[in-house]
Design a protein around this motif. Structure first.
Motif: not given
Length: 155
Positions: A62-69, A81-88, A114-118
């Protein structure tokens, strides 16, 4: 699911058959993130997005979602861009640091590009809560992330 985004479809004034979506998926907690991904893709397809216009990119956690996004949002042909992760949550403060960093990072990517990043990241106390939100009794938050992207493209 009254009152949630998954309680119905979204009317779109934008021709979604001409939009391209990137979905960045964390590999950590894959049984959850795969269910989120399936929900997101099904929702996009049901709203007229072409399968060829849904690009999947995996990141380790999940931490790497930001750079990937960021990398995906910087692509000129990507509309959202949709960011999908799970932190328990566990026994250490790791949960708090990761959740805060990712929420902040995804917000920054929205502003910078300036794009939707969800933010389609589950932050749960245990695995059952995650399953409940990845196609279980609380719906599928991947589907909600897709609907949020569509709504933002219509803004």
């Amino acid at each position: 699911m009254a009152g949630s985004l998954t309680s119905g479809s979204v009317e779109s004034s934008v021709d979604l058959s001409k939009k391209k979506f990137a979905i960045v998926v964390a590999e950590w907690n894959s049984e959850i993130t795969e269910a989120l991904y399936s929900g997101a893709v099904e929702s996009l397809l049901s709203h007229g997005v072409k399968k060829k216009d849904i690009i999947r990119k995996n990141v380790p956690g999940t931490f790497e979602l930001t750079l990937g996004a960021l990398w995906q949002a910087e692509e000129k042909n990507i509309d959202a861009v949709l960011c999908l992760g799970c932190v328990i949550q566990g026994e250490t403060p790791h949960f708090d640091y990761i959740c805060q960093a990712v929420a902040y990072g995804i917000t920054e990517v929205n502003i910078k590009t300036r794009k939707p990043v969800i933010f389609g990241v589950l932050t749960t106390l245990d695995k059952q809560q995650a399953f409940d939100r990845a196609g279980g009794k609380h719906g599928n938050k991947g589907e909600e992330a897709a609907l949020t992207a569509i709504k933002m493209l219509n803004f």
